[in-house]
Design a protein around this motif. Structure first.
Motif, short mmCIF file in Angstrom:
data_model
loop_
_atom_site.label_atom_id
_atom_site.label_comp_id
_atom_site.label_asym_id
_atom_site.label_seq_id
_atom_site.Cartn_x
_atom_site.Cartn_y
_atom_site.Cartn_z
N ARG A 51 17.92 -28.65 -11.62
CA ARG A 51 18.96 -28.22 -10.68
C ARG A 51 19.02 -26.70 -10.56
N VAL A 52 19.70 -26.26 -9.51
CA VAL A 52 19.95 -24.83 -9.36
C VAL A 52 21.05 -24.44 -10.34
N GLU A 53 21.19 -23.17 -10.58
CA GLU A 53 22.25 -22.68 -11.45
C GLU A 53 23.60 -22.90 -10.76
N ALA A 61 25.98 -26.06 -2.07
CA ALA A 61 25.19 -26.34 -0.86
C ALA A 61 23.70 -26.14 -1.11
N LEU A 62 23.35 -25.18 -1.96
CA LEU A 62 21.94 -24.96 -2.31
C LEU A 62 21.41 -26.17 -3.09
N GLU A 63 22.22 -26.71 -3.98
CA GLU A 63 21.81 -27.91 -4.72
C GLU A 63 21.64 -29.09 -3.77
N ALA A 125 22.37 -21.75 3.66
CA ALA A 125 22.11 -20.35 4.03
C ALA A 125 23.41 -19.56 4.07
N LYS A 126 24.46 -20.14 4.63
CA LYS A 126 25.77 -19.47 4.65
C LYS A 126 26.26 -19.22 3.23
N GLU A 127 26.16 -20.23 2.38
CA GLU A 127 26.59 -20.11 1.00
C GLU A 127 25.85 -18.99 0.27
N GLN A 128 24.55 -18.89 0.53
CA GLN A 128 23.71 -17.91 -0.16
C GLN A 128 23.69 -16.55 0.53
N GLY A 129 24.32 -16.43 1.69
CA GLY A 129 24.35 -15.16 2.41
C GLY A 129 23.02 -14.82 3.05
N ILE A 130 22.25 -15.84 3.44
CA ILE A 130 20.94 -15.63 4.06
C ILE A 130 21.10 -15.76 5.57
N LYS A 131 20.47 -14.84 6.28
CA LYS A 131 20.51 -14.90 7.76
C LYS A 131 19.15 -15.04 8.34
#
Length: 131
Positions: A51-53, A61-63, A125-131
């Motif tokens: 799993r992700v941290e 959301a990344l998980e 992407a929103k959760e991680q701040g990626i655009k």
């Protein structure tokens, strides 16, 4: 999480639509080509194993993206030979794949999964701040 209507509205407002970008939004293993780069950036955040941290809090959301990606891979690469029940529980359906998948079944599964995977990508992407 975005609804299907919100996802479609987002895609309609996207700068990637229109005749000049006609081939940009083709699906590949349920990842819309317009979101491929975003998906790749999220993939870079996924550990090679496990799993992700903080999968239940700051990286929820990344998980979800990680799990969905693994399930989609099992569908299109292994015909759900490893994770049929998990796929069924996660997505709420599972195609019949015993004996392999026809091209038509493959295409139908991609079409059904693509809007769901798109929403998962957008949320991660929103959760991680990626655009």
């Amino acid at each position: 999480m975005l609804t299907l209507k919100q996802t479609m509205a987002f895609m309609a407002e996207s700068p990637y639509t229109g005749d000049a970008q006609g081939n940009l939004f083709k699906s590949s293993w349920a990842v819309n080509e317009g979101f491929k780069e975003l998906s790749d950036k999220l993939d870079d955040l996924i550990p090679l194993q496990g799993r992700v941290e903080s999968p239940m809090s700051k990286n929820k959301a990344l998980e979800k993206f990680r799990v969905a990606s693994n399930l989609v891979h099992d569908l299109f690469n292994n015909g759900l030979g490893n994770r049929r029940s998990h796929f069924q529980g996660f997505f709420g359906w599972a195609p019949h794949t015993r004996g392999g998948m026809t091209n038509n079944q493959f295409d139908q599964a991609e079409r059904k999964l693509e809007p769901v995977i798109t929403r998962i990508i957008i949320e991660a992407a929103k959760e991680q701040g990626i655009k």
